[in-house]
Scaffold this motif. Structure first.
Motif, PDB file in Angstrom:
ATOM      1  N   GLY A  87       0.795  -1.220   0.000  1.00 38.52           N
ATOM      2  CA  GLY A  87       0.000   0.000   0.000  1.00 38.52           C
ATOM      3  C   GLY A  87       0.829   1.273   0.000  1.00 38.52           C
ATOM      4  O   GLY A  87       0.366   2.323   0.432  1.00 38.52           O
ATOM      5  N   GLN A  88       2.058   1.208  -0.515  1.00 39.78           N
ATOM      6  CA  GLN A  88       2.940   2.372  -0.493  1.00 39.78           C
ATOM      7  C   GLN A  88       2.844   3.179  -1.793  1.00 39.78           C
ATOM      8  O   GLN A  88       2.390   2.684  -2.815  1.00 39.78           O
ATOM      9  CB  GLN A  88       4.390   1.931  -0.264  1.00 39.78           C
ATOM     10  N   ARG A  89       3.289   4.409  -1.722  1.00 39.90           N
ATOM     11  CA  ARG A  89       3.264   5.304  -2.876  1.00 39.90           C
ATOM     12  C   ARG A  89       4.304   4.899  -3.917  1.00 39.90           C
ATOM     13  O   ARG A  89       5.316   4.277  -3.588  1.00 39.90           O
ATOM     14  CB  ARG A  89       3.521   6.755  -2.444  1.00 39.90           C
ATOM     15  N   GLN A  90       4.046   5.317  -5.129  1.00 46.39           N
ATOM     16  CA  GLN A  90       4.945   4.977  -6.233  1.00 46.39           C
ATOM     17  C   GLN A  90       6.382   5.419  -5.966  1.00 46.39           C
ATOM     18  O   GLN A  90       7.330   4.637  -6.141  1.00 46.39           O
ATOM     19  CB  GLN A  90       4.444   5.635  -7.520  1.00 46.39           C
ATOM     20  N   GLY A  91       6.560   6.673  -5.544  1.00 46.33           N
ATOM     21  CA  GLY A  91       7.908   7.182  -5.323  1.00 46.33           C
ATOM     22  C   GLY A  91       8.676   6.410  -4.264  1.00 46.33           C
ATOM     23  O   GLY A  91       9.884   6.183  -4.399  1.00 46.33           O
ATOM     24  N   ASP A  92       8.002   5.991  -3.200  1.00 45.44           N
ATOM     25  CA  ASP A  92       8.667   5.233  -2.135  1.00 45.44           C
ATOM     26  C   ASP A  92       9.056   3.835  -2.601  1.00 45.44           C
ATOM     27  O   ASP A  92      10.103   3.308  -2.214  1.00 45.44           O
ATOM     28  CB  ASP A  92       7.755   5.145  -0.911  1.00 45.44           C
ATOM     29  N   LEU A  93       8.218   3.228  -3.439  1.00 44.80           N
ATOM     30  CA  LEU A  93       8.538   1.889  -3.937  1.00 44.80           C
ATOM     31  C   LEU A  93       9.679   1.937  -4.950  1.00 44.80           C
ATOM     32  O   LEU A  93      10.531   1.048  -4.972  1.00 44.80           O
ATOM     33  CB  LEU A  93       7.300   1.254  -4.572  1.00 44.80           C
ATOM     34  N   LEU A  94       9.725   2.982  -5.772  1.00 40.74           N
ATOM     35  CA  LEU A  94      10.820   3.108  -6.738  1.00 40.74           C
ATOM     36  C   LEU A  94      12.151   3.346  -6.036  1.00 40.74           C
ATOM     37  O   LEU A  94      13.205   2.961  -6.550  1.00 40.74           O
ATOM     38  CB  LEU A  94      10.538   4.254  -7.714  1.00 40.74           C
ATOM     39  N   ALA A  95      12.108   3.978  -4.857  1.00 40.25           N
ATOM     40  CA  ALA A  95      13.340   4.269  -4.107  1.00 40.25           C
ATOM     41  C   ALA A  95      13.756   3.121  -3.188  1.00 40.25           C
ATOM     42  O   ALA A  95      14.861   3.141  -2.633  1.00 40.25           O
ATOM     43  CB  ALA A  95      13.150   5.543  -3.290  1.00 40.25           C
ATOM     44  N   LEU A  96      12.911   2.117  -3.019  1.00 39.97           N
ATOM     45  CA  LEU A  96      13.194   1.020  -2.098  1.00 39.97           C
ATOM     46  C   LEU A  96      14.394   0.195  -2.573  1.00 39.97           C
ATOM     47  O   LEU A  96      14.426  -0.280  -3.706  1.00 39.97           O
ATOM     48  CB  LEU A  96      11.960   0.119  -1.994  1.00 39.97           C
ATOM     49  N   THR A  97      15.385   0.024  -1.675  1.00 39.11           N
ATOM     50  CA  THR A  97      16.578  -0.754  -2.024  1.00 39.11           C
ATOM     51  C   THR A  97      16.550  -2.111  -1.323  1.00 39.11           C
ATOM     52  O   THR A  97      15.750  -2.343  -0.411  1.00 39.11           O
ATOM     53  CB  THR A  97      17.861  -0.005  -1.616  1.00 39.11           C
ATOM     54  N   TRP A  98      17.447  -2.973  -1.737  1.00 38.63           N
ATOM     55  CA  TRP A  98      17.525  -4.299  -1.118  1.00 38.63           C
ATOM     56  C   TRP A  98      17.909  -4.215   0.352  1.00 38.63           C
ATOM     57  O   TRP A  98      17.607  -5.113   1.135  1.00 38.63           O
ATOM     58  CB  TRP A  98      18.512  -5.179  -1.879  1.00 38.63           C
ATOM     59  N   ALA A  99      18.558  -3.118   0.739  1.00 38.06           N
ATOM     60  CA  ALA A  99      18.909  -2.942   2.157  1.00 38.06           C
ATOM     61  C   ALA A  99      17.651  -2.794   3.015  1.00 38.06           C
ATOM     62  O   ALA A  99      17.683  -3.044   4.220  1.00 38.06           O
ATOM     63  CB  ALA A  99      19.798  -1.710   2.327  1.00 38.06           C
ATOM     64  N   GLY A 100      16.528  -2.411   2.393  1.00 35.96           N
ATOM     65  CA  GLY A 100      15.287  -2.251   3.125  1.00 35.96           C
ATOM     66  C   GLY A 100      14.483  -3.532   3.266  1.00 35.96           C
ATOM     67  O   GLY A 100      13.394  -3.517   3.865  1.00 35.96           O
ATOM     68  N   TYR A 101      15.002  -4.625   2.732  1.00 34.50           N
ATOM     69  CA  TYR A 101      14.300  -5.915   2.825  1.00 34.50           C
ATOM     70  C   TYR A 101      15.222  -6.939   3.470  1.00 34.50           C
ATOM     71  O   TYR A 101      16.317  -7.221   2.980  1.00 34.50           O
ATOM     72  CB  TYR A 101      13.892  -6.384   1.426  1.00 34.50           C
ATOM     73  N   ASP A 102      14.781  -7.520   4.606  1.00 39.53           N
ATOM     74  CA  ASP A 102      15.637  -8.464   5.333  1.00 39.53           C
ATOM     75  C   ASP A 102      15.179  -9.917   5.205  1.00 39.53           C
ATOM     76  O   ASP A 102      15.658 -10.794   5.934  1.00 39.53           O
ATOM     77  CB  ASP A 102      15.711  -8.088   6.816  1.00 39.53           C
ATOM     78  N   GLY A 103      14.253 -10.172   4.289  1.00 45.70           N
ATOM     79  CA  GLY A 103      13.756 -11.535   4.116  1.00 45.70           C
ATOM     80  C   GLY A 103      12.429 -11.768   4.822  1.00 45.70           C
ATOM     81  O   GLY A 103      11.710 -12.720   4.516  1.00 45.70           O
ATOM     82  N   ARG A 104      12.101 -10.888   5.754  1.00 39.49           N
ATOM     83  CA  ARG A 104      10.834 -11.017   6.487  1.00 39.49           C
ATOM     84  C   ARG A 104      10.023  -9.723   6.486  1.00 39.49           C
ATOM     85  O   ARG A 104       8.807  -9.741   6.520  1.00 39.49           O
ATOM     86  CB  ARG A 104      11.110 -11.419   7.936  1.00 39.49           C
ATOM     87  N   ARG A 105      10.732  -8.597   6.471  1.00 40.03           N
ATOM     88  CA  ARG A 105      10.058  -7.303   6.549  1.00 40.03           C
ATOM     89  C   ARG A 105      10.660  -6.319   5.559  1.00 40.03           C
ATOM     90  O   ARG A 105      11.831  -6.442   5.179  1.00 40.03           O
ATOM     91  CB  ARG A 105      10.162  -6.720   7.964  1.00 40.03           C
ATOM     92  N   ILE A 106       9.839  -5.343   5.186  1.00 43.78           N
ATOM     93  CA  ILE A 106      10.302  -4.207   4.393  1.00 43.78           C
ATOM     94  C   ILE A 106      10.308  -2.988   5.307  1.00 43.78           C
ATOM     95  O   ILE A 106       9.331  -2.718   6.008  1.00 43.78           O
ATOM     96  CB  ILE A 106       9.380  -3.954   3.181  1.00 43.78           C
ATOM     97  N   ARG A 107      11.417  -2.293   5.313  1.00 47.11           N
ATOM     98  CA  ARG A 107      11.532  -1.066   6.102  1.00 47.11           C
ATOM     99  C   ARG A 107      11.791   0.096   5.159  1.00 47.11           C
ATOM    100  O   ARG A 107      12.683   0.034   4.316  1.00 47.11           O
ATOM    101  CB  ARG A 107      12.674  -1.177   7.112  1.00 47.11           C
ATOM    102  N   LEU A 108      11.018   1.159   5.322  1.00 46.36           N
ATOM    103  CA  LEU A 108      11.219   2.344   4.491  1.00 46.36           C
ATOM    104  C   LEU A 108      10.765   3.594   5.228  1.00 46.36           C
ATOM    105  O   LEU A 108      10.033   3.518   6.213  1.00 46.36           O
ATOM    106  CB  LEU A 108      10.478   2.204   3.157  1.00 46.36           C
ATOM    107  N   LYS A 109      11.206   4.737   4.742  1.00 48.53           N
ATOM    108  CA  LYS A 109      10.787   6.033   5.264  1.00 48.53           C
ATOM    109  C   LYS A 109      10.010   6.742   4.168  1.00 48.53           C
ATOM    110  O   LYS A 109      10.552   7.004   3.097  1.00 48.53           O
ATOM    111  CB  LYS A 109      11.998   6.866   5.688  1.00 48.53           C
ATOM    112  N   GLN A 110       8.754   7.021   4.422  1.00 49.81           N
ATOM    113  CA  GLN A 110       7.919   7.662   3.410  1.00 49.81           C
ATOM    114  C   GLN A 110       8.393   9.094   3.158  1.00 49.81           C
ATOM    115  O   GLN A 110       8.569   9.870   4.088  1.00 49.81           O
ATOM    116  CB  GLN A 110       6.460   7.668   3.853  1.00 49.81           C
ATOM    117  N   LYS A 111       8.599   9.409   1.894  1.00 49.39           N
ATOM    118  CA  LYS A 111       9.109  10.742   1.553  1.00 49.39           C
ATOM    119  C   LYS A 111       8.115  11.839   1.912  1.00 49.39           C
ATOM    120  O   LYS A 111       8.494  12.907   2.380  1.00 49.39           O
ATOM    121  CB  LYS A 111       9.412  10.810   0.051  1.00 49.39           C
ATOM    122  N   LYS A 112       6.849  11.581   1.672  1.00 46.90           N
ATOM    123  CA  LYS A 112       5.850  12.629   1.853  1.00 46.90           C
ATOM    124  C   LYS A 112       5.618  12.966   3.315  1.00 46.90           C
ATOM    125  O   LYS A 112       5.433  14.129   3.675  1.00 46.90           O
ATOM    126  CB  LYS A 112       4.526  12.205   1.206  1.00 46.90           C
TER     127      LYS A 112
END
Length: 354
Positions: free
Chosen positions: A196-221
């Motif tokens: 359910g994330q915004r397009q810009g946040d998903l395009l910026a998501l790197t592999w460092a934000g995925y640990d095999g169980r969870r996705i971690r990100l900081k919403q730009k907006k």
């Protein structure tokens, strides 16, 4: 003897009853002139406007607009938001840069700004609302810092009202996209539906934000940090892609690489992704829905799965108020599955009260 006044801006306006009137302004974006052209009242009004215009630069709206562009409030916005604000602020400066700050306290100032917004709204109500909201934000910022005496643009209401109650991706849309759209775009759809994330946040998501169980990100907006447990279908797709990519990259490169890439393995630009996505939707026959609608679709799917509003908010990063507004006003009011679920629960309750 006829006096020729320079810079008069003549504006026609059609009233609600269909009649047409003409308003005269001292210059484009300047104050409206009183009386009829050529009358003493008209000339006095014009001379008064010119006198007020000879205020030192620090006393003009232009100075506040430029201070805002250099402020942490503006510089802390997301890149795209800054670009949008800059464009609108330039337009505001063209129309009102020489507006005296002292005139913001005048009761007529609000009417002048609303007429300006309404004129833009004749051709583009959404842009009119956005531009007016930018001006309101700048003035609010300036009032808080003592750089402006008042904000006549507060709470203006809106000209544009979206009618997107049906704008959710259906299972048919999803299936058609997976079957006909280019394969390198499939993961973008899955990520949007499962996070359910915004397009810009998903395009910026790197592999460092995925640990095999969870996705971690900081919403730009919103600058909100989100931790999203990854569902099994999405985890399988991510793990498969990670394995494939890691065979061609070392660990250091992989961690800083974006998960979503072009067909050539390059990071997307927002414009490039938007163009490719539109073409893919057209090829798949998916119409009347956008990538942004996937965010609301994710909210709907979570609700249909029995999730509460707080649970949905922790996944998507919406506020509770926004989650409830989406469910109430845009999506679930037309979803028959939710009604079916409600009746099944009621039947179960009636048949087995204990």
């Amino acid at each position: 003897m006829r006096v020729r006044l320079k810079g008069i801006n003549r504006v026609k306006k059609r009233l609600a009853d269909g009649s047409q009137v003409v308003y005269y302004y001292a210059w484009k974006g300047g104050p409206r002139l009183k009386g009829n052209p050529g009358s003493p009242e008209f000339i006095d009004s014009y001379n008064s406007a010119l006198e007020n215009r000879r205020v030192k630069p620090d006393g003009l709206l232009q100075s506040v607009l430029r201070k805002y562009l250099a402020s942490p409030d503006f510089l802390g916005l997301a890149d795209k938001t800054r670009r949008d604000y800059s464009r609108h602020i330039r337009a505001i400066e063209d129309d009102f840069g020489d507006f005296p700050l002292v005139a913001l306290s005048d009761k007529k100032a609000r009417g002048e700004f609303l007429e300006w917004r309404d004129k833009i709204g004749l051709t583009n109500p959404r842009q009119a609302d956005y531009r007016f909201s930018v001006l309101a934000r700048v003035l609010s910022w300036a009032v808080d810092r003592g750089d402006a005496p008042a904000n006549p643009c507060k709470n203006p209401g809106r000209l544009y009202h979206s009618e997107r109650v049906d704008s959710v991706w259906t299972p048919h849309d999803e299936t058609a996209f997976y079957e006909r759209a280019p394969e390198h775009l499939h993961l973008a759809l899955m990520l949007a539906l499962w996070t359910g994330q915004r397009q810009g946040d998903l395009l910026a998501l790197t592999w460092a934000g995925y640990d095999g169980r969870r996705i971690r990100l900081k919403q730009k907006k919103t600058n909100r940090r989100i931790v999203i447990p990854v569902g099994t279908p999405l985890r399988r797709a991510l793990d498969a892609l990670k394995s494939k990519v890691s065979s061609h990259s070392d660990a250091l490169d992989l961690s800083s690489s974006t998960i979503l890439t072009t067909q050539k393995g390059k990071a997307w630009t927002e414009d490039g992704f938007r163009t490719s996505w539109s073409k893919a939707c057209a090829k798949a026959g998916v119409a009347d829905v956008t990538f942004h609608d996937l965010r609301g679709t994710a909210v709907t799917r979570l609700a249909l799965a029995g999730c509460t509003s707080p649970e949905i908010a922790t996944v998507t990063g919406h506020s509770l108020k926004d989650v409830n507004a989406i469910l109430d006003a845009h999506y679930l009011s037309r979803d028959s599955q939710l009604a079916e679920s409600a009746i099944r629960k009621l039947e179960k309750r009636v048949e087995s009260p204990n």
